[in-house]
Design an enzyme around this catalytic site. Structure first.
Site, short mmCIF file in Angstrom:
data_model
loop_
_atom_site.label_atom_id
_atom_site.label_comp_id
_atom_site.label_asym_id
_atom_site.label_seq_id
_atom_site.Cartn_x
_atom_site.Cartn_y
_atom_site.Cartn_z
N CYS A 59 1.17 3.04 -16.65
CA CYS A 59 0.77 4.42 -16.94
C CYS A 59 1.73 5.07 -17.92
CB CYS A 59 0.70 5.21 -15.65
SG CYS A 59 0.31 6.93 -15.92
N CYS B 230 2.39 8.80 -17.30
CA CYS B 230 3.30 9.14 -16.20
C CYS B 230 4.75 8.86 -16.58
CB CYS B 230 3.00 8.30 -14.96
SG CYS B 230 1.29 8.01 -14.63
N ASP B 231 4.99 7.76 -17.24
CA ASP B 231 6.35 7.26 -17.39
C ASP B 231 6.91 7.31 -18.82
OD1 ASP B 231 6.22 6.67 -14.69
OD2 ASP B 231 5.33 4.71 -15.07
#
Ligand code: NDP
Length: 309
Positions: free
Chosen positions: A136, A139-140
């Protein structure tokens, strides 16, 4: 065990689940929706959504899911935090257990549990999961500001993630196993035109490299069978998804890859009163808008089913 039998239980909180909740609550079905492991679903891990009608300037996945949830709440949908851990669909009312301890009964069930990212299956990939390996980028990605990263895959997701990461990172390698990308032409053009994205065609990943501090490289193999090492801090998977249908496998008919089979043109499964909406039953389109559309269909079918009882 919950006292009241739920008329319409919705499992999953992506565009399919929330849309089903909007329709079901407006039809007075008093739906209860369990959000699951990833409230908001896969779209909360995507970047800008530009192809969902009604957002002329685009919208983030997180915002769109919040909008859908708020719309369902406005009509008093009962949206709950919790993970459905087992189901018994052998007879009605259906029985569902949440978080391994809370049981409730439901007249109808709409399954909208979506799909999950695939991994390559390398031991080193699992070793560094959360330490540089991610599925992801949204997200990261911020963890890799100014660093070099790799994205595996050649589809729309990979292109989207590479493009997003290119705005944060110094360099983004795309590791593509074929000699071409599978993504739509528009996405292909976008990555080709981004100067800090380098596409490594006909490369496969042999190993993710690292130490106790996390990922520091990847060992690739090119078409000539030669080893190629790239120095990277982040390794992002974007190689597709598998449907989240394990819970239902003893009850529902599925295709060979685990997608729930529905009667063509409907959301009806092989069990009366159980409907499937969104990516759990759609290996072809897998779009937010098609998921939302099928959430609507499932709720309407659910309403008709209850009326006929
Ligand atoms: P896809 O299945 O389209 O692409 C997966 C990619 O990963 C392919 O390039 C595939 O290679 C590669 N791949 C699969 N397994 C491996 C492996 N073991 N090792 C290396 N590479 C591998 O998945 P996506 O998630 O990209 O897209 C899914 C669907 O969602 C598509 O229909 C897509 O169009 C859509 N989508 C739309 C978006 C949008 O409209 N904004 C955004 C994101 C997705 P190969 O080609 O060799 O099989």
């Amino acid at each position: 065990m919950e006292n009241k039998i739920v008329k319409c239980l919705i499992i999953g909180s992506g565009p399919a689940g929330y849309t089903a909740a909007i329709y079901a609550s407006r039809a007075n079905l008093e739906p209860v929706l369990y959000e699951g492991l990833e409230p908001g679903g896969q779209l909360t891990t995507t970047t800008h959504i530009e192809n969902f009608p009604g957002y002329p300037n685009g919208v983030t996945g997180v915002q769109m899911m919040e909008d859908l949830k708020n719309q369902a709440l406005r009509f008093n949908a009962d949206i709950r935090f919790g993970i459905v851990t087992s189901v018994d669909l052998s007879k009605r009312p259906f029985r569902v257990t949440v978080d391994g301890r809370h049981t409730l009964e439901a007249e109808t069930v709409i399954i909208a549990t979506g799909a999950t990212a695939k991994y390559l299956g390398l031991e080193s990939e699992q070793l560094y999961r959360g330490m540089g390996v991610s599925a992801c980028a949204t997200c990261d990605g911020f963890l890799y500001k100014g660093k070099d990263v790799a994205v595996v895959g050649g589809g729309d997701t990979a292109c989207e993630e590479a493009t997003y990461l290119s705005t944060l990172c110094r360099k983004v390698y795309m590791v593509v196993r074929k000699d071409h990308l599978r993504a739509s032409k528009a996405m292909q053009n976008r990555v080709m035109e981004t100067p800090n994205i380098e596409i490594l065609f006909e490369h496969t990943t042999e190993q993710v490299l690292g130490n106790e501090a996390g990922v520091n490289g990847a060992l690739l193999r090119n078409a000539a069978g030669e080893n190629v090492v790239i120095d990277i801090d982040g390794f992002f998977l974007a190689i597709g998804h598998h449907p989240n249908t394990e819970l239902f496998k003893d009850f529902l008919e599925m295709d060979e890859t685990g997608y729930i089979k529905v009667e063509p043109g409907t959301c009806k499964t092989n069990i009366d009163g159980v409907f499937a909406a969104g990516d759990v039953k759609d290996p072809i389109y897998r779009q937010a808008i098609t998921a939302a559309g099928s959430g609507c269909m499932a709720a309407l079918e659910c309403e008709r089913f209850l009326m006929e009882q």
